[in-house]
Design an enzyme around this catalytic site. Structure first.
Site, PDB file in Angstrom:
ATOM      1  N   CYS A 206     -51.225  82.441  44.528  1.00 23.28           N
ATOM      2  CA  CYS A 206     -52.340  82.195  43.601  1.00 23.28           C
ATOM      3  C   CYS A 206     -52.101  80.991  42.693  1.00 23.28           C
ATOM      4  CB  CYS A 206     -52.608  83.433  42.755  1.00 23.28           C
ATOM      5  SG  CYS A 206     -53.181  84.819  43.735  1.00 23.28           S
TER       6      CYS A 206
ATOM      7  N   HIS B 217     -56.967  81.256  36.615  1.00 19.08           N
ATOM      8  CA  HIS B 217     -56.986  81.909  37.916  1.00 19.08           C
ATOM      9  C   HIS B 217     -57.789  83.213  37.807  1.00 19.08           C
ATOM     10  CE1 HIS B 217     -55.866  83.675  41.638  1.00 19.08           C
ATOM     11  NE2 HIS B 217     -55.076  84.584  41.095  1.00 19.08           N
TER      12      HIS B 217
ATOM     13  N   ASN C  41     -60.813  87.600  43.793  1.00 21.67           N
ATOM     14  CA  ASN C  41     -59.630  86.729  43.776  1.00 21.67           C
ATOM     15  C   ASN C  41     -59.505  86.035  45.139  1.00 21.67           C
ATOM     16  OD1 ASN C  41     -57.110  85.554  43.710  1.00 21.67           O
ATOM     17  ND2 ASN C  41     -56.020  87.382  43.021  1.00 21.67           N
TER      18      ASN C  41
END
Ligand code: UT7
Length: 338
Positions: free
Chosen positions: A121, A261, A291
């Site tokens: 990520c 994020h 996500n």
């Protein structure tokens, strides 16, 4: 470390694009697949739906290519002028070969070299620092940085600890030498390898190669200890943003937007609180994409591009498997309508 460039070259993002598949996987859809419910998912994560590339012939490279082609068209850019293609991804098309090499060839970037950057990520965040460094070196003029992940290819849709969170998507940015004083300013990047026990795909690498048992055990799917990841994400994303701001003498009221994020709205809220940013200066699209791992940051830039003005101070922050985390500070390089 603040980049001091003896050549006087500053790297800037000069174009952006995003791509998500059209198929929607809603919380209501997930209610039929695992023991969960819309209210729990929205309250605990902020996610309402995510996009899924259901077609097996549409792997990560497909998502990346769509984003890249849109950027080329938008910028009216000849792909043969691109020097380097970096694909940040945790879901490459294949082991061993770089997805970026395939993407570069498919978009006509025949004079480019390409490699993948694996930091889960945080991949796009690390990638911004990498792309900027290539430009600052003076040896490269056009670096295409893509964040792309087909998370649905590694998610176990019977595991509610992961399937509610992840989605598929891609975003691309072009880094070029800045023609004004704005661009990439600084980064604060960190990692902690002890984190690999808490969020990973266990099998298929050199440590636990696939064998007759790994499929049965689900070793090919992503697994996480959600609470441990959550606690580390809250602490480290907020710490990184704060440290980056301190090392650049920045206060919350000077920041135009935080681009965090998109893993969990509660992690984002905690980061924003730590650096004293009100909600209207914290960018989010987690409710519609979930996500998307390396794609969250470029998708945010792409979705909110029209809000940015030349000179806006933007802070990016991310946390991911590894563990990897950090923050990036850049001043936005152009006005949307010019
Ligand atoms: O980008 C990096 C990648 N990952 C992340 O950043 C993810 C970080 N972690 C998280 O976002 C959160 O830990 C999750 C969203 C995965 C889980 O949320 P949580 O608030 O940490 O839930 P929990 O595991 O502490 O579970 C709380 C309760 C439990 O019930 P009891 O024991 O309180 O009765 C769980 O059984 O919620 C239950 N639960 C669920 N209920 C409905 C756990 N998952 C679910 C679910 N639906 N999907």
């Amino acid at each position: 470390m603040k980049s001091i460039n003896s050549k006087g070259i500053k790297a800037a993002i000069t174009a952006v694009s995003g791509y998500v598949p059209s198929d929607v996987l809603s919380n209501t859809d997930l209610e039929k697949m695992v023991d969960t419910n819309d209210e729990w998912i929205v309250t605990r994560t902020g996610i309402k739906e995510r996009r899924i590339a259901r077609n097996p012939l549409e792997p990560t490279s497909f998502l990346a290519i769509q984003a890249a082609k849109q950027l080329l068209e938008k910028k009216n850019l000849d792909p043969s002028t691109i020097d380097l293609v970096i694909v940040a991804t945790a879901t490459p098309d294949m082991q061993v070969v770089a997805t970026a090499a395939y993407v570069a060839t498919q978009i006509g970037a025949h004079n480019a070299f390409g490699f993948d950057l694996q930091a889960a990520c945080s991949g796009f965040l690390y990638g911004m620092s990498t792309a900027a460094s290539y430009i600052e070196s003076g040896r490269y003029k056009k670096v295409l940085l893509i964040g792309a992940d087909k998370m649905s290819s590694i998610v176990d849709y019977t595991d509610r600890a992961t399937c509610i969170i992840f989605g598929d998507g891609a975003g691309a940015v072009l880094f070029e030498p800045s023609e004004n004083e704005y661009g990439f300013e600084d980064s604060y990047l960190r990692s902690d390898g002890s984190g690999r026990d808490f969020l990973a795909i266990k099998s298929g690498g050199s440590l636990y190669p696939f064998d007759e048992n790994t499929y049965e055990e689900g070793g090919h799917n992503i697994k996480q200890d959600g609470q441990t990841v959550f606690k580390n994400a809250v602490k480290n994303m907020a710490d990184a943003a704060e440290k980056l701001m301190t090392q650049n003498d920045l206060t919350g009221d000077q920041i135009a937007y935080l681009l965090p994020h998109q893993a969990n709205k509660r992690i984002i809220d905690a980061t924003a609180r730590r650096i004293n940013l009100p909600e209207d200066r914290v960018l989010m699209n987690i409710e519609k994409y979930g996500n998307t791992t390396a794609a969250t940051l470029p998708l945010l830039i792409s979705d909110f591009e029209s809000k940015f003005s030349k000179g806006d101070k933007l802070v990016f922050a991310a946390f991911g498997a590894g563990f990897t985390w950090g923050a990036v500070y850049l001043t936005w390089n152009y006005d949307y309508n010019n």
